[in-house]
Design an enzyme around this catalytic site. Structure first.
Site, PDB file in Angstrom:
ATOM      1  CG  ASP A 216      15.228 -59.316  22.401  1.00 41.23           C
ATOM      2  OD1 ASP A 216      15.858 -59.174  23.458  1.00 41.23           O
ATOM      3  OD2 ASP A 216      14.486 -58.429  21.930  1.00 41.23           O
ATOM      4  CD  GLU A 275      14.146 -61.077  27.171  1.00 41.77           C
ATOM      5  OE1 GLU A 275      14.391 -60.181  27.980  1.00 41.77           O
ATOM      6  OE2 GLU A 275      13.833 -60.829  25.987  1.00 41.77           O
TER       7      GLU A 275
HETATM    8  C1  BGC Z   1      16.466 -57.203  25.763  1.00 39.66           C
HETATM    9  C2  BGC Z   1      16.579 -55.749  26.028  1.00 39.66           C
HETATM   10  C3  BGC Z   1      15.970 -55.016  24.844  1.00 39.66           C
HETATM   11  C4  BGC Z   1      14.538 -55.479  24.573  1.00 39.66           C
HETATM   12  C5  BGC Z   1      14.060 -55.050  23.236  1.00 39.66           C
HETATM   13  C6  BGC Z   1      14.978 -57.415  25.792  1.00 39.66           C
HETATM   14  O1  BGC Z   1      14.653 -58.664  25.912  1.00 39.66           O
HETATM   15  O2  BGC Z   1      17.104 -58.004  26.714  1.00 39.66           O
HETATM   16  O3  BGC Z   1      17.903 -55.361  26.226  1.00 39.66           O
HETATM   17  O4  BGC Z   1      15.937 -53.665  25.136  1.00 39.66           O
HETATM   18  O5  BGC Z   1      14.465 -56.866  24.600  1.00 39.66           O
HETATM   19  O6  BGC Z   1      14.746 -55.705  22.223  1.00 39.66           O
END
Ligand code: BGC
Length: 568
Positions: A216, A275
């Site tokens: 994340d 990500e």
């Molecule tokens: C996730 C979101 C999340 C955010 C904070 C993003 O990359 O996909 O759903 O709210 O990170 O963790």
């Protein structure tokens, strides 16, 4: 010569290729998938109960969004304990059962790691609050004194990704940084205990048989917080070239180099996908084989349903992936964006309704748009099927989001009282947030929750969900679910070498590409039907293996993708 050309020689393509290079990965948002214990929240046992469904879908892996203990301030991305299952969702034993059920069906398991921030319910943060200013416990997070009289003004004017200030004051007067919701304090990645703890977490899940990790906001962990801290305007004006104080810093890759050693200490090596919302040119750093190994590319998700945009996105991203020695990823929907059937059915395809730009403080979200009277459901679904089939034929990994195989639309008109996403509340309703794509799935056309669970659903399902029920679509030849199953089944034959060759079509609306084993994919992005013989330049002496809309004779309908089997 690129790594893609060299791939067969390197064993990166064909039967010896690591599974993740060309996988179809199905994202499950656990709280909204299936509810086995009838408390309104989906759970781990619910997913296990649908293992046959997942097996029949033909996917290679499941990615589970966070299922860890959480107060759900941000749908589980506020993690209170990285090495446990939320009691609302089950137990570690349930998790082991799920992994066994998926592995028994040949499905790998990817779990979500949220390293930038914990929940404010995490024991470290509770400890930091109790221990007070200047304590070692506070040093695991980012605490600072405020400014102005009594320190009552936040240390800086930084804005959180969900809107509102990025600092929150605690009872003794100090402030802590939260790049997202107030309940998500940022961890201090300069702290060796933080680093060591995540290594422990990666090992914990790897030891339990997890095959890979989705990381994340992988570009936000390390920060340069030397004084004086810049203002938000100064931050915004700084280039993101590896030295920006908060985003995409070069030194974050030291973390991932260490993680790579953990991944590679397992057999087979564990995988990861980043990500990372960063400048395109810097994506290969995340996808590097010395780092996380693969990175999300959200370009298809942000593109309109338009031939030239799709062609450019594919060409650019294949080149980028090759640069890192990775394979590309493709995404049309996930838990953060408006479902693609809905985006394509709106008058401003690919954009938030009204064409409103959706740039949020350096993070780009394609946000949902509330009630949208101009939604053309059928057009959206037809385009979504065509786009999906286009995507599934591409070299690389396709990430699918639960419910898209049903052609599901966004639930755009959730009542304010039912909404859960902090983006909605922190923007005072200006952003509708992401709840609309997180409404529990319809498994059956009837029942209190359309088969999701015995009782209520934590986000209300609209009556029209009945039309999209999985059980109805299962037995229907021309349903979206049947199309996904056929495509995902055939995809294994199609995904051998990692190359793609574009073939001219003489039509600006039609894209045609060929894979090394002779499979071809043709998409008509226009509304007018086209002559297939003309599009394939007389090369039509081949068998149509699959089409997103019924084909009659040699006419390719508008907004349709066809897969041609290799010439015999
Ligand atoms: C996730 C979101 C999340 C955010 C904070 C993003 O990359 O996909 O759903 O709210 O990170 O963790």
């Amino acid at each position: 010569m690129t790594i893609t050309d060299l791939a067969p020689a390197l064993g990166l393509a064909g039967e010896n290729a690591p599974w993740w290079r060309q996988a179809a990965v199905y994202q499950i948002y656990p709280r909204s998938f299936a509810d086995a214990n009838a408390d309104g929240l989906g759970d781990i046992a619910g997913i296990t109960s649908r293992a046959d469904y997942l097996g029949a879908l033909g996917i290679d892996a499941v990615w589970l969004s966070p299922f860890y203990p959480s107060e759900l301030a941000d749908g589980g991305y506020d993690v209170a304990d990285y090495r446990d299952v939320d009691p609302k969702l089950g137990t570690l034993a349930d998790f082991d059962d799920l992994v066994a059920a998926l592995h028994a069906r040949g499905i790998k398991v990817v779990v979500d790691i949220v390293p930038n921030h914990s929940s404010d319910q995490h024991e470290w943060f509770r400890e930091a609050i109790d221990a007070g200013r200047g304590s070692a416990a506070r040093d695991r997070y980012i605490f600072r004194e405020g400014t102005g009289p009594d320190g009552a003004t936040p240390p800086t004017d930084w804005v959180s990704a969900f809107g509102g200030p990025a600092w929150e004051r605690v009872a003794d007067g100090q402030w802590y940084l939260h790049s997202f919701a107030i309940e998500q304090p940022d961890l201090n990645w300069a702290h060796p205990e933080v680093r060591a703890d995540f290594v422990r977490t990666l090992r914990f899940w790897s030891d339990r048989g997890v095959d890979g990790f989705r990381i994340d906001v992988a570009h936000m962990l390390t920060k340069d917080l030397s004084e004086p801290l810049p203002s938000q305007a100064q931050l915004d004006a700084m280039p993101q070239d590896g030295l920006h104080p908060l985003l995409d810093r070069d030194d974050v890759h030291e973390v991932y180099a260490e993680w790579r050693q953990v991944f590679d200490s397992y057999d087979p090596p564990r995988t990861a996908v980043a990500e990372a919302w960063v400048d395109k040119a810097r994506v290969p750093l995340y996808a590097s084989q010395q780092g996380l190994g693969q990175a999300f590319n959200f370009d298809l998700l942000e593109a309109d349903f338009e031939a030239e945009q799709f062609r450019v996105v594919v060409t650019d991203n294949l080149a980028l992936a090759a640069e890192s020695g990775s394979s590309s990823t493709w995404v049309l929907s996930n838990h953060d964006v408006v479902r693609h059937a809905t985006r394509y059915g709106l008058p401003h395809p690919g954009r938030a309704p009204g064409g409103r730009p959706s740039v949020k403080h350096g993070l780009e979200w394609v946000l949902t748009g509330g009630v949208e009277p101009q939604l053309d459901r059928e057009t959206g679904e037809r385009r979504a099927r065509a786009a999906t089939l286009f995507m599934l034929g591409l070299p690389g990994s396709s990430y699918l989001y639960q419910g898209e195989e049903l052609g599901l639309h966004e639930v755009a008109d959730l009542h304010a009282d039912d909404r859960q996403d902090p983006t909605f509340f922190r923007s005072a309703g200006a952003d509708f947030g992401r709840d609309g794509c997180r409404v529990p799935l319809p498994w059956t056309p009837d029942g209190a929750t359309f088969g999701f669970g015995a009782d209520g659903a934590h986000l209300p399902q609209p009556a029209w969900f009945a039309d999209y029920a999985a059980s109805t679509q299962e037995g229907t030849e021309d349903s979206t679910l049947s199309l996904y199953r056929r495509a995902l089944g055939l995809r294994h034959a199609l995904q051998t070498g990692e190359q793609l060759e574009w073939i001219d079509t003489d039509s600006a609306d039609v894209l045609r590409y060929r894979r090394p084993n002779g499979w071809e994919v043709v998409t008509n992005f226009g509304q007018a039907p086209v002559d297939l013989d003309a599009v394939t330049a007389g090369g039509m002496a081949r068998e149509i293996a699959l089409s997103s809309e019924p084909i009659e004779g040699a006419t390719l309908p508008g907004e349709t993708t066809v897969w041609f089997a290799p010439q015999r």
